[in-house]
Design a protein around this motif. Structure first.
Motif, short mmCIF file in Angstrom:
data_model
loop_
_atom_site.label_atom_id
_atom_site.label_comp_id
_atom_site.label_asym_id
_atom_site.label_seq_id
_atom_site.Cartn_x
_atom_site.Cartn_y
_atom_site.Cartn_z
N GLY A 219 1.67 9.72 -1.67
CA GLY A 219 0.27 10.08 -1.87
C GLY A 219 0.09 11.43 -2.52
O GLY A 219 0.76 12.40 -2.16
N GLY A 220 -0.80 11.49 -3.54
CA GLY A 220 -1.15 12.76 -4.14
C GLY A 220 -0.51 13.00 -5.50
O GLY A 220 0.57 12.47 -5.81
N ASP A 221 -1.17 13.82 -6.28
CA ASP A 221 -0.71 14.08 -7.65
C ASP A 221 0.60 14.85 -7.69
O ASP A 221 1.42 14.66 -8.58
N LYS A 224 3.32 12.42 -7.16
CA LYS A 224 3.43 11.58 -8.35
C LYS A 224 4.20 12.30 -9.45
O LYS A 224 5.13 11.73 -10.05
N ASP A 237 0.25 5.31 -5.72
CA ASP A 237 -0.38 6.28 -4.82
C ASP A 237 -1.11 5.50 -3.73
O ASP A 237 -2.13 4.86 -4.01
N THR A 239 -3.02 6.39 -1.54
CA THR A 239 -4.38 6.85 -1.26
C THR A 239 -5.40 6.31 -2.27
O THR A 239 -6.60 6.48 -2.08
N LYS A 240 -4.90 5.66 -3.32
CA LYS A 240 -5.80 5.27 -4.41
C LYS A 240 -5.83 3.78 -4.69
O LYS A 240 -6.57 3.33 -5.58
N VAL A 241 -5.02 2.98 -3.98
CA VAL A 241 -5.00 1.54 -4.25
C VAL A 241 -5.38 0.78 -2.98
O VAL A 241 -5.19 1.26 -1.86
N GLU A 242 -5.91 -0.40 -3.18
CA GLU A 242 -6.33 -1.22 -2.04
C GLU A 242 -5.14 -1.82 -1.32
O GLU A 242 -5.09 -1.87 -0.10
N GLU A 247 0.49 -3.91 -5.61
CA GLU A 247 0.82 -3.10 -6.77
C GLU A 247 2.32 -3.08 -7.04
O GLU A 247 2.77 -3.17 -8.18
#
Length: 367
Positions: A219-221, A224, A237, A239-242, A247
């Protein structure tokens, strides 16, 4: 300080006491303090190592929290955890012949083994019943001067500095062991939940060096950026995908991963791992969640329908540690770390406990 005779190091001036990070109020409300402790005297078969660096591992925090189903540190009279130390040998036990003063050496999670059982003979000595844990049953690498059995001490190769070698003693050798036991081949998809953490980011590098196609999950930039820089072909990530699993499957040819290396310690990471796998995929259990907070596996219908394998791997063996250090010596494994001076070791522990670390935290005993 060492003295020299004819160009050869023969003796170190060894103090009576040294600095150590010690746990206070062991349990859920613990904190760490830096104190003076006695420098131990090596037994006949031991070496005394002056550490220059130690990594900070989340297992240390588990030991201080007492949230694993194992005896407490205090049961063994231990106050200093730690198992990722690198430094120099300053004194030898009377029976030690395979080391000399001045040799560079490292300590890892397993303190010793019996070397007289089937597990030891087959390279599984970390599972030996007589393989205690340093930093739990013996004072660990939060203490600058530590003892190590000569036969179970690791040599640090040329070209690998102590800040690199320290974290490899645990994180690097542990993930190398898991990659080896997974049986994955070049070209296979290797997915790392917790890819930006201390163990995961080394797994990314070693898997890449082994020819695998690597996907990082974290999680987080900052995580990444780190994962992509170290060799991940893709990053998810959470924190950003369902659905992380959806994915991952999409990235891995629409079929899923050949191996999922769970270096994260959350129940969610373990719960989603089976859904990331393709037919005959392997779920490699590495991260240690607090007792009772996670389950490795899935409904038997899914396990059977996908021919899934769930495999737990412990810390690396002597050979695994040497192999991980070889990757570093060849420039293929470079732990990413933030250095803390000894006086700020308590801050480093708190930072890791808070989960806001990309890579590894390392303490410099000489600053």
């Amino acid at each position: 300080m060492a003295t020299e005779t004819s160009g050869k190091t023969t003796e170190y001036e060894i103090p009576k006491t040294c600095k150590a990070g010690v746990v206070v109020n062991e349990g859920p409300n613990f904190h760490l303090e830096v104190e003076d402790v006695p420098v131990p005297e090596p037994g006949p078969n031991d070496v005394l190592i002056k550490l220059n660096a130690t990594g900070i591992c989340y297992s240390d925090i588990h030991y201080m929290l007492n949230d694993l189903p194992i005896p407490k540190m205090s049961v063994f009279g231990v106050r200093s955890p730690g198992h990722e130390g690198a430094g120099v040998i300053v004194k030898l036990g009377s029976h030690v012949k395979n080391w000399k003063v001045g040799d560079r050496a490292g300590i890892k999670p397993a303190y010793d083994a019996c070397f007289n059982c089937e597990l030891c003979w087959t390279g599984k000595e970390t599972y030996c019943e007589e393989s205690p844990q340093i930093g739990l049953q013996f004072p660990g690498s939060y203490q600058q001067y530590v003892l190590s059995p000569a036969r179970y001490t690791s040599k640090i190769p040329e070209g690998v500095d102590d800040f690199t070698a320290g974290p490899i003693m645990c994180s690097g050798s542990t993930i190398y062991c898991s990659l080896k036991e997974s049986g994955l081949k070049p070209g296979d998809w290797a997915v790392f939940p917790g890819a930006g953490g201390g163990v995961g980011h080394m797994g990314v590098q070693i898997a890449k060096a082994m020819g695998m196609r690597v996907v990082g999950v974290d999680g987080g930039d900052a995580k990444k950026e780190l994962c992509l820089r170290l060799g991940c072909e893709a990053f998810v990530d959470f924190t950003k995908v369902e659905s992380v699993a959806d994915e991952v499957v999409k990235i891995c040819d629409g079929k899923g991963a050949h191996g999922v290396f769970v270096t994260a310690t959350s129940g969610g990471a373990y719960a989603s791992a089976p859904m990331m796998c393709r037919i005959s995929g392997r779920i490699m259990c590495i991260g240690l969640p607090p007792a009772g907070t996670a389950f490795a596996g899935a409904d038997p219908l899914l396990m059977v329908g996908k021919n899934l394998h769930v495999i737990g791997t412990k810390v690396g063996s002597l050979l695994d540690t040497d192999k991980a250090l070889e990757f570093a010596a060849r420039g293929l494994l470079k732990p990413i770390y933030e250095v803390f001076p000894l006086a700020k070791m308590p801050e480093a522990v708190k930072k890791l406990q808070g989960g806001n670390v990309a890579g590894r935290l390392v303490v410099d005993f000489n600053s």
